[in-house]
Scaffold this active site. Structure first.
Site, PDB file in Angstrom:
ATOM      1  N   SER A   1      -9.954   0.080   4.541  1.00  0.00           N
ATOM      2  CA  SER A   1      -9.131  -0.301   5.704  1.00  0.00           C
ATOM      3  C   SER A   1      -8.436   0.927   6.282  1.00  0.00           C
ATOM      4  O   SER A   1      -7.760   1.655   5.561  1.00  0.00           O
ATOM      5  CB  SER A   1      -8.070  -1.319   5.292  1.00  0.00           C
ATOM      6  OG  SER A   1      -8.699  -2.488   4.842  1.00  0.00           O
TER       7      SER A   1
ATOM      8  N   ARG B   1       0.808  -1.230   0.000  1.00  0.00           N
ATOM      9  CA  ARG B   1       0.000   0.000   0.000  1.00  0.00           C
ATOM     10  C   ARG B   1       0.841   1.279   0.000  1.00  0.00           C
ATOM     11  O   ARG B   1       0.458   2.291   0.598  1.00  0.00           O
ATOM     12  CB  ARG B   1      -0.960   0.014   1.194  1.00  0.00           C
ATOM     13  CG  ARG B   1      -1.904  -1.161   1.246  1.00  0.00           C
ATOM     14  CD  ARG B   1      -2.853  -1.244   0.065  1.00  0.00           C
ATOM     15  NE  ARG B   1      -3.579  -2.492   0.062  1.00  0.00           N
ATOM     16  CZ  ARG B   1      -3.252  -3.549  -0.706  1.00  0.00           C
ATOM     17  NH1 ARG B   1      -2.241  -3.484  -1.567  1.00  0.00           N
ATOM     18  NH2 ARG B   1      -3.966  -4.649  -0.645  1.00  0.00           N
TER      19      ARG B   1
ATOM     20  N   GLU C   1      -3.191   3.149   7.234  1.00  0.00           N
ATOM     21  CA  GLU C   1      -3.203   3.036   5.760  1.00  0.00           C
ATOM     22  C   GLU C   1      -3.840   4.307   5.182  1.00  0.00           C
ATOM     23  O   GLU C   1      -3.392   4.844   4.178  1.00  0.00           O
ATOM     24  CB  GLU C   1      -4.008   1.802   5.330  1.00  0.00           C
ATOM     25  CG  GLU C   1      -4.060   1.642   3.816  1.00  0.00           C
ATOM     26  CD  GLU C   1      -4.643   0.312   3.367  1.00  0.00           C
ATOM     27  OE1 GLU C   1      -4.371  -0.724   4.025  1.00  0.00           O
ATOM     28  OE2 GLU C   1      -5.374   0.296   2.367  1.00  0.00           O
TER      29      GLU C   1
HETATM   30  C1  LIG Z   1     -15.249   0.577   0.740  1.00  0.00           C
HETATM   31  C2  LIG Z   1     -13.779   0.666   0.413  1.00  0.00           C
HETATM   32  C3  LIG Z   1     -13.077  -0.486   0.078  1.00  0.00           C
HETATM   33  C4  LIG Z   1     -11.705  -0.421  -0.224  1.00  0.00           C
HETATM   34  N1  LIG Z   1     -11.047  -1.581  -0.552  1.00  0.00           N
HETATM   35  C5  LIG Z   1      -9.723  -1.519  -0.863  1.00  0.00           C
HETATM   36  C6  LIG Z   1      -9.016  -2.707  -1.245  1.00  0.00           C
HETATM   37  O1  LIG Z   1      -9.560  -3.798  -1.328  1.00  0.00           O
HETATM   38  N2  LIG Z   1      -7.690  -2.586  -1.543  1.00  0.00           N
HETATM   39  C7  LIG Z   1      -7.029  -1.389  -1.481  1.00  0.00           C
HETATM   40  O2  LIG Z   1      -5.832  -1.344  -1.780  1.00  0.00           O
HETATM   41  N3  LIG Z   1      -7.687  -0.258  -1.122  1.00  0.00           N
HETATM   42  C8  LIG Z   1      -8.998  -0.293  -0.821  1.00  0.00           C
HETATM   43  N4  LIG Z   1      -9.654   0.850  -0.458  1.00  0.00           N
HETATM   44  C9  LIG Z   1      -8.891   2.119  -0.363  1.00  0.00           C
HETATM   45  C10 LIG Z   1      -8.848   2.931  -1.667  1.00  0.00           C
HETATM   46  O3  LIG Z   1      -9.975   2.650  -2.471  1.00  0.00           O
HETATM   47  C11 LIG Z   1      -7.573   2.673  -2.485  1.00  0.00           C
HETATM   48  O4  LIG Z   1      -6.414   2.983  -1.748  1.00  0.00           O
HETATM   49  C12 LIG Z   1      -7.597   3.488  -3.772  1.00  0.00           C
HETATM   50  O5  LIG Z   1      -6.612   3.027  -4.628  1.00  0.00           O
HETATM   51  C13 LIG Z   1      -7.399   4.982  -3.533  1.00  0.00           C
HETATM   52  O6  LIG Z   1      -7.635   5.634  -4.763  1.00  0.00           O
HETATM   53  P1  LIG Z   1      -8.250   7.091  -4.794  1.00  0.00           P
HETATM   54  O7  LIG Z   1      -8.288   7.525  -6.190  1.00  0.00           O
HETATM   55  O8  LIG Z   1      -9.531   7.136  -4.058  1.00  0.00           O
HETATM   56  O9  LIG Z   1      -7.114   7.866  -3.988  1.00  0.00           O
HETATM   57  P2  LIG Z   1      -7.313   9.050  -2.905  1.00  0.00           P
HETATM   58  O10 LIG Z   1      -8.023   8.499  -1.743  1.00  0.00           O
HETATM   59  O11 LIG Z   1      -7.963  10.175  -3.630  1.00  0.00           O
HETATM   60  O12 LIG Z   1      -5.835   9.358  -2.593  1.00  0.00           O
HETATM   61  C14 LIG Z   1      -5.048   8.407  -1.878  1.00  0.00           C
HETATM   62  C15 LIG Z   1      -3.583   8.843  -1.922  1.00  0.00           C
HETATM   63  O13 LIG Z   1      -3.133   8.768  -3.274  1.00  0.00           O
HETATM   64  C16 LIG Z   1      -2.723  10.049  -3.729  1.00  0.00           C
HETATM   65  N5  LIG Z   1      -3.208  10.202  -5.114  1.00  0.00           N
HETATM   66  C17 LIG Z   1      -4.454  10.014  -5.572  1.00  0.00           C
HETATM   67  N6  LIG Z   1      -4.493  10.202  -6.894  1.00  0.00           N
HETATM   68  C18 LIG Z   1      -3.242  10.528  -7.273  1.00  0.00           C
HETATM   69  C19 LIG Z   1      -2.640  10.854  -8.517  1.00  0.00           C
HETATM   70  N7  LIG Z   1      -3.322  10.873  -9.676  1.00  0.00           N
HETATM   71  N8  LIG Z   1      -1.324  11.159  -8.517  1.00  0.00           N
HETATM   72  C20 LIG Z   1      -0.599  11.150  -7.387  1.00  0.00           C
HETATM   73  N9  LIG Z   1      -1.113  10.833  -6.179  1.00  0.00           N
HETATM   74  C21 LIG Z   1      -2.417  10.534  -6.135  1.00  0.00           C
HETATM   75  C22 LIG Z   1      -3.352  11.048  -2.790  1.00  0.00           C
HETATM   76  O14 LIG Z   1      -2.572  12.234  -2.700  1.00  0.00           O
HETATM   77  C23 LIG Z   1      -3.357  10.269  -1.475  1.00  0.00           C
HETATM   78  O15 LIG Z   1      -2.084  10.328  -0.873  1.00  0.00           O
HETATM   79  C24 LIG Z   1     -11.032   0.809  -0.165  1.00  0.00           C
HETATM   80  C25 LIG Z   1     -11.736   1.981   0.142  1.00  0.00           C
HETATM   81  C26 LIG Z   1     -13.108   1.914   0.428  1.00  0.00           C
HETATM   82  C27 LIG Z   1     -13.842   3.173   0.753  1.00  0.00           C
END
Ligand SMILES: Cc1cc2nc3c(=O)[nH]c(=O)nc-3n(C[C@H](O)[C@H](O)[C@H](O)COP(=O)(O)OP(=O)(O)OC[C@H]3O[C@@H](n4cnc5c(N)ncnc54)[C@H](O)[C@@H]3O)c2cc1C
Length: 353
Positions: free
Chosen positions: A277, A229, A348
């Site tokens: 998580s 992660r 996380e």
């Molecule tokens: C119900 C639920 C279930 C989930 N299940 C999982 C799972 O099974 N596995 C898992 O790994 N995660 C899971 N997650 C967490 C999350 O969905 C992942 O970590 C996802 O990849 C985050 O993507 P995001 O676009 O929402 O990032 P954000 O939440 O918008 O950002 C997360 C981080 O990434 C950075 N970031 C985002 N976009 C960019 C970009 N384009 N360039 C540079 N940095 C960037 C942000 O600055 C921040 O530090 C879950 C979340 C929820 C709500």
């Protein structure tokens, strides 16, 4: 989206500090001389952002710069996160293309503000005071999807479940197990998201990123170090990813996705606002969820925040939670688990602000 009776406004034009250097640019980034800004005063650099520039000293005559996308001022971030809580950002930029991303970085530079890339906000907890800088929300406009043979070329703004579905429909395996990760590809690459034994690190062959100066570069997989992660991509905005997939019958992939989706529905509070998580799995035989459960914390409630009775590593917003409620609940869980099991849990979720 500027509305009456609230503090937000769409930024239309503005000034550029004499000290701000023009960005080097790169593929997809056109010439930019100055950036949109409003009458707002330059703020001191604040903590919590990816990049922070030096405050501008003096303001020369305004130079108009237009974004193809939108720039919103004092925009509540709750609507951009799956937790549905947290305060406003000084600016939220909704870029329509890579050029807009560069302009947003210029805006931060010009105003001496920190900046932050955001995807679907599914792994963040925004503090109640919000973020005193520029949030660059990568989504529509940067959500290209193309298959070239077995290589998927994907915009950072594409939703990960869509990536999983489209590749499966096209008959390619590698990301099919990401069907329930509710983020973007950019966030997924940046965080090395994964599920059911697969993670982005395994399929990524190249990431296209923009650095804080607006320069675009292609970073090959071998130059990126991924951990559980996390990645070492650092202070960049991920714009695009190339993913190496393998052929597999669509029917088989779709059947697997339906099964994984049923599992998610039954085992996680997926219909409640949350960030997935909260803690990383510490390694070893017991997951963070098991340790929290063992510590008797399932159902623990603090204000509007609750350790989900369904999955102990999810702290949900029961409707009226503040970020402060969630942070206090996190602290309580962390301390209790350390006391009862001897394991120090690591966050996380990314705390913003
Ligand atoms: C119900 C639920 C279930 C989930 N299940 C999982 C799972 O099974 N596995 C898992 O790994 N995660 C899971 N997650 C967490 C999350 O969905 C992942 O970590 C996802 O990849 C985050 O993507 P995001 O676009 O929402 O990032 P954000 O939440 O918008 O950002 C997360 C981080 O990434 C950075 N970031 C985002 N976009 C960019 C970009 N384009 N360039 C540079 N940095 C960037 C942000 O600055 C921040 O530090 C879950 C979340 C929820 C709500």
């Amino acid at each position: 989206m500027a509305r009456k009776n609230d503090r937000r406004k769409t930024v239309a034009d503005g000034r550029k500090s004499p000290g701000a250097k023009p960005h080097a640019g790169g593929a997809g980034v056109g010439k930019r001389s100055a950036v949109a800004a409003s009458k707002a005063a330059v703020k001191p650099v604040a903590k919590g952002g990816k990049g922070a520039a030096k405050p501008a000293a003096a303001m020369p005559p305004p130079a108009k710069v237009k974004f193809r996308g939108r720039v919103l001022e004092n925009e509540p971030l709750a609507r951009y996160t799956t937790y549905r809580l947290g305060g406003p950002a000084r600016y939220v930029v909704l870029p329509a293309d890579a050029d807009d991303v560069a302009k947003a970085l210029d805006l931060a530079q010009d105003r001496g503000l920190p900046w932050l890339a955001l995807g679907l906000g599914s792994n963040v907890l925004v503090k109640d005071a919000g973020f005193p800088g520029v949030v660059i929300r990568i989504g529509k406009g940067l959500d290209r999807f193309e298959m070239k043979g077995a290589t998927a070329i994907v915009g950072a703004g594409l939703a990960t479940p869509l990536l999983a579905r489209r590749t499966a429909e096209a008959g390619f395996a590698g990301v099919e197990r990401f069907i329930g990760i509710p983020g973007t590809v950019g966030g997924g690459v940046y965080m090395n998201a994964g599920a059911h034994g697969a993670e982005f690190a395994e399929v990524l062959t190249e990431a296209t990123v923009m650095d804080a100066k607006g320069k675009i570069k292609q970073v090959p997989r071998k130059q990126i170090s991924f951990k559980y992660r996390s990645s070492n991509l650092g202070t960049v905005v991920v714009l695009e990813a190339k993913l190496a997939l393998i052929e597999e019958p669509p029917a088989k992939l779709k059947e697997m996705q339906a099964r994984l989706f049923r599992w998610r529905k039954a085992g996680t509070p997926f219909d409640q606002p949350c960030c997935g998580s909260v803690f990383k799995n510490p390694g070893g035989p017991r997951t963070a969820g098991m340790l929290i459960d063992e510590s008797g914390l399932k159902g623990f409630t603090l204000g509007g925040a609750q350790v989900s009775p369904l999955h102990a590593n999810y702290i949900v917003n029961t409707g009226n939670a503040t970020a402060s409620d969630v942070l206090k609940a996190i602290e309580h869980v962390r301390k209790t688990v350390a006391k009862k099991t001897g394991v120090e849990l690591e966050l996380e979720v990314k705390v913003i602000g």
